[in-house]
Structures are given as C-alpha cells and as structure tokens.
Design an enzyme around this catalytic site. Structure first.
Site, PDB file in Angstrom:
ATOM      1  N   ALA A  24     -43.548 -35.844  45.930  1.00 42.06           N
ATOM      2  CA  ALA A  24     -45.302 -36.007  45.126  1.00 42.06           C
ATOM      3  C   ALA A  24     -45.111 -35.280  45.160  1.00 42.06           C
ATOM      4  O   ALA A  24     -46.522 -35.061  44.374  1.00 42.06           O
ATOM      5  CB  ALA A  24     -44.955 -37.359  46.409  1.00 42.06           C
ATOM      6  N   ARG A  36     -50.567 -40.092  50.262  1.00 43.53           N
ATOM      7  CA  ARG A  36     -49.905 -39.610  51.929  1.00 43.53           C
ATOM      8  C   ARG A  36     -51.146 -40.944  52.547  1.00 43.53           C
ATOM      9  O   ARG A  36     -52.457 -40.436  52.463  1.00 43.53           O
ATOM     10  CB  ARG A  36     -50.545 -38.498  51.682  1.00 43.53           C
ATOM     11  CG  ARG A  36     -50.377 -37.619  53.076  1.00 43.53           C
ATOM     12  CD  ARG A  36     -50.817 -36.173  53.028  1.00 43.53           C
ATOM     13  NE  ARG A  36     -50.896 -35.984  54.527  1.00 43.53           N
ATOM     14  CZ  ARG A  36     -49.685 -35.264  55.758  1.00 43.53           C
ATOM     15  NH1 ARG A  36     -48.783 -35.223  54.865  1.00 43.53           N
ATOM     16  NH2 ARG A  36     -49.818 -34.646  56.672  1.00 43.53           N
ATOM     17  N   ASP A 113     -41.150 -40.752  38.818  1.00 44.79           N
ATOM     18  CA  ASP A 113     -41.830 -40.699  37.660  1.00 44.79           C
ATOM     19  C   ASP A 113     -41.316 -40.026  36.466  1.00 44.79           C
ATOM     20  O   ASP A 113     -42.120 -40.563  35.578  1.00 44.79           O
ATOM     21  CB  ASP A 113     -43.563 -39.473  38.151  1.00 44.79           C
ATOM     22  CG  ASP A 113     -42.900 -38.725  38.955  1.00 44.79           C
ATOM     23  OD1 ASP A 113     -41.785 -37.912  37.697  1.00 44.79           O
ATOM     24  OD2 ASP A 113     -44.005 -38.136  39.847  1.00 44.79           O
ATOM     25  N   HIS A 128     -34.068 -41.544  44.523  1.00 42.11           N
ATOM     26  CA  HIS A 128     -34.960 -43.473  44.567  1.00 42.11           C
ATOM     27  C   HIS A 128     -34.699 -44.145  43.479  1.00 42.11           C
ATOM     28  O   HIS A 128     -35.747 -45.023  43.143  1.00 42.11           O
ATOM     29  CB  HIS A 128     -35.850 -43.296  45.051  1.00 42.11           C
ATOM     30  CG  HIS A 128     -36.311 -42.768  46.546  1.00 42.11           C
ATOM     31  ND1 HIS A 128     -37.154 -42.324  46.958  1.00 42.11           N
ATOM     32  CD2 HIS A 128     -34.992 -42.239  47.497  1.00 42.11           C
ATOM     33  CE1 HIS A 128     -36.943 -42.278  48.227  1.00 42.11           C
ATOM     34  NE2 HIS A 128     -35.600 -42.026  48.365  1.00 42.11           N
ATOM     35  N   CYS A 136     -32.653 -55.793  36.198  1.00 46.47           N
ATOM     36  CA  CYS A 136     -32.259 -57.619  36.588  1.00 46.47           C
ATOM     37  C   CYS A 136     -33.122 -58.122  38.001  1.00 46.47           C
ATOM     38  O   CYS A 136     -32.415 -57.785  39.449  1.00 46.47           O
ATOM     39  CB  CYS A 136     -31.530 -58.873  36.445  1.00 46.47           C
ATOM     40  SG  CYS A 136     -31.589 -60.272  36.676  1.00 46.47           S
ATOM     41  N   CYS A 140     -27.924 -59.967  38.454  1.00 51.09           N
ATOM     42  CA  CYS A 140     -27.466 -61.198  37.075  1.00 51.09           C
ATOM     43  C   CYS A 140     -26.365 -60.319  37.012  1.00 51.09           C
ATOM     44  O   CYS A 140     -25.228 -61.188  36.553  1.00 51.09           O
ATOM     45  CB  CYS A 140     -27.888 -62.017  35.837  1.00 51.09           C
ATOM     46  SG  CYS A 140     -28.058 -60.871  34.686  1.00 51.09           S
ATOM     47  N   CYS A 168     -34.837 -60.269  32.043  1.00 51.49           N
ATOM     48  CA  CYS A 168     -33.424 -59.180  32.194  1.00 51.49           C
ATOM     49  C   CYS A 168     -33.152 -60.210  30.712  1.00 51.49           C
ATOM     50  O   CYS A 168     -33.338 -61.002  30.244  1.00 51.49           O
ATOM     51  CB  CYS A 168     -33.017 -60.295  33.860  1.00 51.49           C
ATOM     52  SG  CYS A 168     -31.562 -59.513  32.911  1.00 51.49           S
TER      53      CYS A 168
END
Length: 271
Positions: A24, A36, A113, A128, A136, A140, A168
């Site tokens: 970050a 932080r 980002d 991540h 969804c 689904c 969705c």
C-alpha cells in the site's frame, strides 16, 4: 544512505530482469491512503471514525449481505478514488528500468487499486484481486467481470451507497468487488491464479532478477514474503520502506525512504 543507494542501483543496473513487489505504501505519493492503523484509516475516512468502524471491520464480506449500502459505500468510494488518481512518476521510472532489460519487468502487488495497469504495466499479479473487477456475492457461478461501467453514488456524510447497487448479470443478485477480504470464503481466485501462474512461468525463465520492494509492511506480509523468496538465490533485494526497511540477515539493501523519493534518487544512479 549514499552507499545504500549506490549498492541498490548496482543491483538493479546489473540484473537481466526486474520484479517489482508493491504494498500500500507505493500509492502514498499519488495521494492514496495506506490505512496504516485505525487512526490512519480514520484520518482518511472521518465518517468511519464517528461510527467507530475500523478498516478490518469494513473490509469484511459479511457486510455485503447484512448491510449492502454500508459495504458498497466503502468500496464504491474507493473505486471512484482509484479511478481519479494519477500514478506518481515512480511508476514510470520502474517501467523504464524494466523496459531496458532483456527479461523485462513484472509486478507482484497486494494493492487492488489498478495503479500499475494505469501506469502502463503489463504482467501484473494482483495477489488480493482488483476493485476494478466484480463477482456475484453468492456466488452463483465462477464469472468475474470488469467494473468499467459501474458507478456507485456515495453519501459523503454517511458513507453509505445509494441504490441501485451493482448487480450480478447472471442471477440479478448483489455483486461485490473481486477482492480477497478478511475472513473471505466466497472470493473467486481464478483471475488472480492465472496472473500468479504467469508470474511463476516468467520467474522460471529468468536467471538474474533484481527485486524492488516498495511500501510493503509486516502487518500483512504477503508482499515481503514474495520479495524475499524471489531474491533468495542472489540476495538482489532492494527494500524501500520509510518505517520498516530492515532486511533479515543482510540479504539485500534497505532504504528507509518513501517510494517516490527513493526511486527518483535511484534513477540518477541507474540511468
């Protein structure tokens, strides 16, 4: 500091390929908050301070089911913020260094980002996930789609999203960002898995990689672990971190600087 910069520049200059590992702190010089600690998060988002809500509480997928306006208020605001943010010049310097190398440059980041892609990088592995992609909530199915057409209106006083919320396209239920959150058992990792597989294949093809780690703390050590593993064979690790620059066993160079300051200082030596 001069000796450290000189040694770091030599590691980067002599390598045949460049791996950037970013947390970050990489975005701070672009004006992005790094969340932080609770107080740092609350400085960035005063409404949550008034509500006593911490980042770890908001970054929990349970809110999308229990209070979707609260959840999408947080992530919708971040989506808009990241879209408006221009990556700082340090991104261009890293891309320039990598372009001059036979093996090129790749990125491993815990950031969601999309700043590296916006700065023109290919070969980005987003450990991540990405706020610029949705899935969804249920889910689904296994579909992950771009959030390019998604606009979330957020009340700046309450930080709650106003309907309609992202849906969705398959089942019509609520959509959520394709981001790995805390305690997240419904995140769809397929997009990230492809990126990580491509990174591993690239790494196997490289003999001499310099690793530049930027803004990666110890609280969530995903990026630091990757940087240390990738540099284990040759100790060509440059760790740039103003608060936690230490490197175990002297296996690299530590620079206690912010990302932009360090990269600018290195560029005069690398170029």
């Amino acid at each position: 500091m001069t000796a450290g910069l000189d040694r770091a520049a030599e590691l980067i200059r002599s390598a045949s390929a460049l791996l950037v590992c970013a947390g970050a702190g990489m975005g701070v010089d672009s004006g992005l908050p790094d969340f932080r600690g609770d107080h740092g998060f609350w400085r960035a988002y005063p409404p949550y301070a008034r509500l006593g809500l911490r980042f770890a509480e908001l970054a929990d997928p349970v809110h999308f089911a229990d209070d979707p306006e609260l959840a999408w208020g947080f992530y919708g605001h971040r989506l808009g913020l990241y879209r408006r943010t221009t990556p700082h010049r340090g991104f261009d310097l890293l891309r320039k260094w990598g372009a001059a190398k036979p093996g090129g440059v790749r990125v491993f980041t815990s950031n969601v980002d999309g700043q590296f892609q916006r700065a023109g990088f290919g070969g980005v592995a987003e450990a991540h996930g990405s706020i610029h992609h949705l899935q969804c909530l249920r889910p689904c199915g296994a579909d992950i789609w771009p959030a390019d057409d998604v606009e979330v209106t957020v009340d700046p006083e309450t930080m709650r999203a106003r309907p309609p919320l992202p849906a969705c396209p398959h089942c019509g239920g609520l959509a959520r960002p394709n981001i790995l959150m805390f305690g997240d058992f419904a995140w769809l990792p397929e997009r990230t898995d492809v990126q990580l597989a491509e990174l591993r294949e690239w790494r196997r093809a490289q003999r001499d990689v310099a690793v530049v780690e930027l803004g990666a703390g110890t609280a969530v050590p995903t990026v630091r672990r990757q940087a240390e593993l990738a540099s284990a064979a040759n100790a060509a690790l440059v760790r740039i971190n103003p608060r936690e620059p230490e490197i175990r066993h002297g296996r690299g160079v530590s620079l206690p600087l912010g990302a932009l300051e360090a990269l600018t200082s290195l560029d005069a030596r690398v170029s």
